[in-house]
Design an enzyme around this catalytic site. Structure first.
Site, PDB file in Angstrom:
ATOM      1  N   SER A 143      -4.192  24.249  29.559  1.00 31.80           N
ATOM      2  CA  SER A 143      -4.095  22.853  29.975  1.00 31.80           C
ATOM      3  C   SER A 143      -2.825  22.666  30.777  1.00 31.80           C
ATOM      4  O   SER A 143      -1.803  23.330  30.522  1.00 31.80           O
ATOM      5  CB  SER A 143      -4.074  21.924  28.754  1.00 31.80           C
ATOM      6  OG  SER A 143      -3.790  20.583  29.141  1.00 31.80           O
ATOM      7  N   TYR A 157      -0.511  19.387  20.932  1.00 36.06           N
ATOM      8  CA  TYR A 157      -1.562  20.002  21.738  1.00 36.06           C
ATOM      9  C   TYR A 157      -0.940  20.783  22.892  1.00 36.06           C
ATOM     10  O   TYR A 157      -1.334  21.928  23.177  1.00 36.06           O
ATOM     11  CB  TYR A 157      -2.487  18.913  22.266  1.00 36.06           C
ATOM     12  CG  TYR A 157      -3.523  19.374  23.263  1.00 36.06           C
ATOM     13  CD1 TYR A 157      -4.687  20.007  22.843  1.00 36.06           C
ATOM     14  CD2 TYR A 157      -3.352  19.156  24.634  1.00 36.06           C
ATOM     15  CE1 TYR A 157      -5.651  20.419  23.762  1.00 36.06           C
ATOM     16  CE2 TYR A 157      -4.301  19.563  25.553  1.00 36.06           C
ATOM     17  CZ  TYR A 157      -5.450  20.196  25.117  1.00 36.06           C
ATOM     18  OH  TYR A 157      -6.386  20.597  26.023  1.00 36.06           O
TER      19      TYR A 157
END
Length: 248
Positions: A143, A157
């Site tokens: 990501s 995250y």
């Protein structure tokens, strides 16, 4: 023989788009799911109906036995596994790190890091030329958050995806002599169900102004990058983290 690719978290979003794209490119695909059994089976029927080969397997990738079952069934139903897309991932709810529960933190790390490692381990053992395998390719879904940090949203995250980037670079070097390429794709803000799951379904549109490209990405755009990294045109590419984030 056609390539056989395992896609974790393949029932929707980026995983489903990847399954469709790879099937169109001639791959036989095995998609895993934990809860979304209906969408996974529906996607499998769609792919088979279009002339492809696909199996849907319930598997919690944080569990070694489930990972082994996923790869075993893929091999039995589709042939020798040649590719892995480590895609299954969760964010937990949006919020500051100090406000999150310990259970949320642990589960995010288990799914996003431990799950990736277990699947990559199984793929490496199976594909390694020293073990009689024919080599292959692994693509990890990282990501843009790994480098942006995502303060006030999901630092936990982002940290897990930073681990994915490190894993990609190290494993690429470790497995290159075994005929296995390892790369990652780092999406930015993509129009998927993950935003609703984290409690903010309108997030892609709300944050579009922050994206230099002026819009959120689509799952098919991420799938295209994954397909390239799994294919022969990227034969000299390993250890790369390909950012597909509209300029973020």
């Amino acid at each position: 023989m056609p390539p056989v690719t395992v896609i974790t978290g393949g029932s929707r979003g980026i995983g489903a788009a990847t399954a469709r794209r790879l099937s169109a490119d001639g791959h036989r695909v095995a998609i895993s799911y934990v809860q979304a059994g209906g969408p996974a089976e529906e996607l499998a029927r769609e792919i088979v109906g279009a002339g492809g080969r696909c199996v849907a397997v319930r598997a919690d990738t944080t569990m070694q036995a489930d990972v082994d079952r996923l790869f075993d069934l893929a091999g039995q139903e589709l042939g020798v596994v040649t590719g892995l897309v480590n895609n299954a991932g969760i964010t937990g709810p949006l919020g500051r790190l100090a406000d999150l529960s310990g259970d949320t933190l642990r589960r995010v790390v288990e799914v996003n890091v431990v799950g990736y490692l277990l699947c990559a381990q199984r793929a490496a053992r199976q594909m390694a030329t020293s073990a009689g395998g024919a080599g292959g390719a692994i693509v990890n879904i990282s990501s843009a958050a790994a480098t942006l940090g995502s303060p006030n949203e999901y630092v936990h995250y982002a940290a897990s995806k930073g681990a994915v980037d490190s894993m990609t670079v190290g494993l690429a070097k470790e497995l290159a002599p075994e005929g296995i390429r390892v790369n990652a794709v780092a999406p930015g803000i993509i129009q998927t169900e993950i935003h609703a799951a984290m409690g903010d379904p309108d997030r892609p549109q709300r944050l579009a102004g922050r994206i230099p490209a002026g819009r959120p990405g689509e799952p098919a755009e991420i799938a295209a990058a994954i397909a390239w990294l799994l294919g022969p045109d990227s034969s000299f590419t390993t250890g790369a983290v390909v950012r597909v984030a509209g300029g973020l």
